[in-house]
Design a protein around this motif. Sequence first.
Motif, PDB file in Angstrom:
ATOM      1  N   MET A  11       0.839  -1.201   0.000  1.00  0.00           N
ATOM      2  CA  MET A  11       0.000   0.000   0.000  1.00  0.00           C
ATOM      3  C   MET A  11       0.876   1.254   0.000  1.00  0.00           C
ATOM      4  O   MET A  11       0.580   2.219  -0.707  1.00  0.00           O
ATOM      5  CB  MET A  11      -0.923  -0.014   1.220  1.00  0.00           C
ATOM      6  CG  MET A  11      -1.964  -1.116   1.155  1.00  0.00           C
ATOM      7  SD  MET A  11      -2.816  -1.416   2.723  1.00  0.00           S
ATOM      8  CE  MET A  11      -3.717   0.101   2.928  1.00  0.00           C
ATOM      9  N   THR A  12       1.956   1.231   0.777  1.00  0.00           N
ATOM     10  CA  THR A  12       2.829   2.406   0.809  1.00  0.00           C
ATOM     11  C   THR A  12       3.544   2.602  -0.525  1.00  0.00           C
ATOM     12  O   THR A  12       3.783   3.734  -0.925  1.00  0.00           O
ATOM     13  CB  THR A  12       3.866   2.334   1.959  1.00  0.00           C
ATOM     14  OG1 THR A  12       4.698   1.198   1.770  1.00  0.00           O
ATOM     15  CG2 THR A  12       3.194   2.283   3.310  1.00  0.00           C
ATOM     16  N   VAL A  13       3.855   1.511  -1.223  1.00  0.00           N
ATOM     17  CA  VAL A  13       4.491   1.633  -2.541  1.00  0.00           C
ATOM     18  C   VAL A  13       3.537   2.325  -3.510  1.00  0.00           C
ATOM     19  O   VAL A  13       3.953   3.193  -4.293  1.00  0.00           O
ATOM     20  CB  VAL A  13       4.942   0.259  -3.081  1.00  0.00           C
ATOM     21  CG1 VAL A  13       5.343   0.351  -4.546  1.00  0.00           C
ATOM     22  CG2 VAL A  13       6.102  -0.277  -2.255  1.00  0.00           C
ATOM     23  N   ALA A  14       2.262   1.970  -3.468  1.00  0.00           N
ATOM     24  CA  ALA A  14       1.283   2.618  -4.355  1.00  0.00           C
ATOM     25  C   ALA A  14       1.197   4.116  -4.067  1.00  0.00           C
ATOM     26  O   ALA A  14       1.170   4.941  -4.993  1.00  0.00           O
ATOM     27  CB  ALA A  14      -0.088   1.961  -4.202  1.00  0.00           C
ATOM     28  N   ILE A  15       1.169   4.475  -2.797  1.00  0.00           N
ATOM     29  CA  ILE A  15       1.125   5.898  -2.425  1.00  0.00           C
ATOM     30  C   ILE A  15       2.420   6.585  -2.821  1.00  0.00           C
ATOM     31  O   ILE A  15       2.420   7.715  -3.318  1.00  0.00           O
ATOM     32  CB  ILE A  15       0.840   6.039  -0.914  1.00  0.00           C
ATOM     33  CG1 ILE A  15      -0.569   5.529  -0.609  1.00  0.00           C
ATOM     34  CG2 ILE A  15       1.014   7.486  -0.452  1.00  0.00           C
ATOM     35  CD1 ILE A  15      -0.843   5.315   0.868  1.00  0.00           C
ATOM     36  N   MET A  16       3.546   5.889  -2.637  1.00  0.00           N
ATOM     37  CA  MET A  16       4.849   6.446  -3.002  1.00  0.00           C
ATOM     38  C   MET A  16       4.922   6.746  -4.492  1.00  0.00           C
ATOM     39  O   MET A  16       5.395   7.808  -4.899  1.00  0.00           O
ATOM     40  CB  MET A  16       5.965   5.477  -2.613  1.00  0.00           C
ATOM     41  CG  MET A  16       7.359   5.955  -2.994  1.00  0.00           C
ATOM     42  SD  MET A  16       8.625   4.684  -2.798  1.00  0.00           S
ATOM     43  CE  MET A  16       8.232   3.580  -4.152  1.00  0.00           C
ATOM     44  N   ILE A  17       4.452   5.815  -5.318  1.00  0.00           N
ATOM     45  CA  ILE A  17       4.500   6.014  -6.769  1.00  0.00           C
ATOM     46  C   ILE A  17       3.701   7.251  -7.152  1.00  0.00           C
ATOM     47  O   ILE A  17       4.152   8.077  -7.954  1.00  0.00           O
ATOM     48  CB  ILE A  17       3.994   4.764  -7.511  1.00  0.00           C
ATOM     49  CG1 ILE A  17       5.036   3.649  -7.404  1.00  0.00           C
ATOM     50  CG2 ILE A  17       3.686   5.069  -8.980  1.00  0.00           C
ATOM     51  CD1 ILE A  17       4.573   2.312  -7.930  1.00  0.00           C
ATOM     52  N   LEU A  18       2.536   7.401  -6.571  1.00  0.00           N
ATOM     53  CA  LEU A  18       1.705   8.560  -6.877  1.00  0.00           C
ATOM     54  C   LEU A  18       2.370   9.859  -6.427  1.00  0.00           C
ATOM     55  O   LEU A  18       2.523  10.800  -7.213  1.00  0.00           O
ATOM     56  CB  LEU A  18       0.327   8.417  -6.227  1.00  0.00           C
ATOM     57  CG  LEU A  18      -0.614   9.601  -6.410  1.00  0.00           C
ATOM     58  CD1 LEU A  18      -0.894   9.844  -7.888  1.00  0.00           C
ATOM     59  CD2 LEU A  18      -1.896   9.379  -5.636  1.00  0.00           C
ATOM     60  N   SER A  19       2.788   9.916  -5.166  1.00  0.00           N
ATOM     61  CA  SER A  19       3.358  11.172  -4.664  1.00  0.00           C
ATOM     62  C   SER A  19       4.684  11.500  -5.347  1.00  0.00           C
ATOM     63  O   SER A  19       4.932  12.656  -5.694  1.00  0.00           O
ATOM     64  CB  SER A  19       3.510  11.130  -3.138  1.00  0.00           C
ATOM     65  OG  SER A  19       4.416  10.130  -2.752  1.00  0.00           O
ATOM     66  N   ASN A  20       5.533  10.498  -5.582  1.00  0.00           N
ATOM     67  CA  ASN A  20       6.791  10.752  -6.276  1.00  0.00           C
ATOM     68  C   ASN A  20       6.549  11.210  -7.711  1.00  0.00           C
ATOM     69  O   ASN A  20       7.215  12.130  -8.201  1.00  0.00           O
ATOM     70  CB  ASN A  20       7.671   9.501  -6.287  1.00  0.00           C
ATOM     71  CG  ASN A  20       8.263   9.170  -4.945  1.00  0.00           C
ATOM     72  OD1 ASN A  20       8.116   9.913  -3.985  1.00  0.00           O
ATOM     73  ND2 ASN A  20       8.929   8.041  -4.862  1.00  0.00           N
ATOM     74  N   GLY A  21       5.597  10.577  -8.380  1.00  0.00           N
ATOM     75  CA  GLY A  21       5.292  10.960  -9.761  1.00  0.00           C
ATOM     76  C   GLY A  21       4.769  12.380  -9.859  1.00  0.00           C
ATOM     77  O   GLY A  21       5.132  13.126 -10.775  1.00  0.00           O
ATOM     78  N   LEU A  22       3.921  12.756  -8.929  1.00  0.00           N
ATOM     79  CA  LEU A  22       3.406  14.130  -8.924  1.00  0.00           C
ATOM     80  C   LEU A  22       4.524  15.132  -8.643  1.00  0.00           C
ATOM     81  O   LEU A  22       4.554  16.223  -9.226  1.00  0.00           O
ATOM     82  CB  LEU A  22       2.280  14.261  -7.903  1.00  0.00           C
ATOM     83  CG  LEU A  22       1.015  13.468  -8.229  1.00  0.00           C
ATOM     84  CD1 LEU A  22       0.044  13.505  -7.053  1.00  0.00           C
ATOM     85  CD2 LEU A  22       0.362  13.963  -9.502  1.00  0.00           C
TER      86      LEU A  22
END
Length: 140
Positions: A11-22
């Motif tokens: 779950m944290t990886v999914a959030i990380m991908i989103l926040s890092n991508g933004l």
Amino acid sequence: MYKLLAMFSGMTVAIMILSNGLLVESIGDTPALLFIHITGLMGALLLFYSNKGSWTTLKGIPFFYLLGGVTGVASVYFTNLAFLSIGATVTLMLSLVGRIVTSTIIDHYGLMGMKKYPFVPLKLLGLALISVGALFLIMF
């Protein structure tokens, strides 16, 4: 307990991908990569000191034990670039496929001193289902 932790990790990886991508979209890939890892270092130091960690020597540690940091930077960088072109879902799915295939090879051969977990043919079914799922996410 540990299976639940593994799920939270995903779950944290999914959030990380989103926040890092933004963040990459906002400030660019290299500055974002630097900022991500500086804040990660600050978080790691906070965790280290709050757990009363003590510094130790790396003398005698096999070289490949130290690859986590370098591969972590590469993983975040590649993920950030992919996110910009293919979005969070496909990026995460293809990342998972890569992780599963690589970990299957590591398990089977016991690479880097790991205990061997031999590949059994039934695992091909699982890999096939994951691959079909990835194809559906990519195509639709």
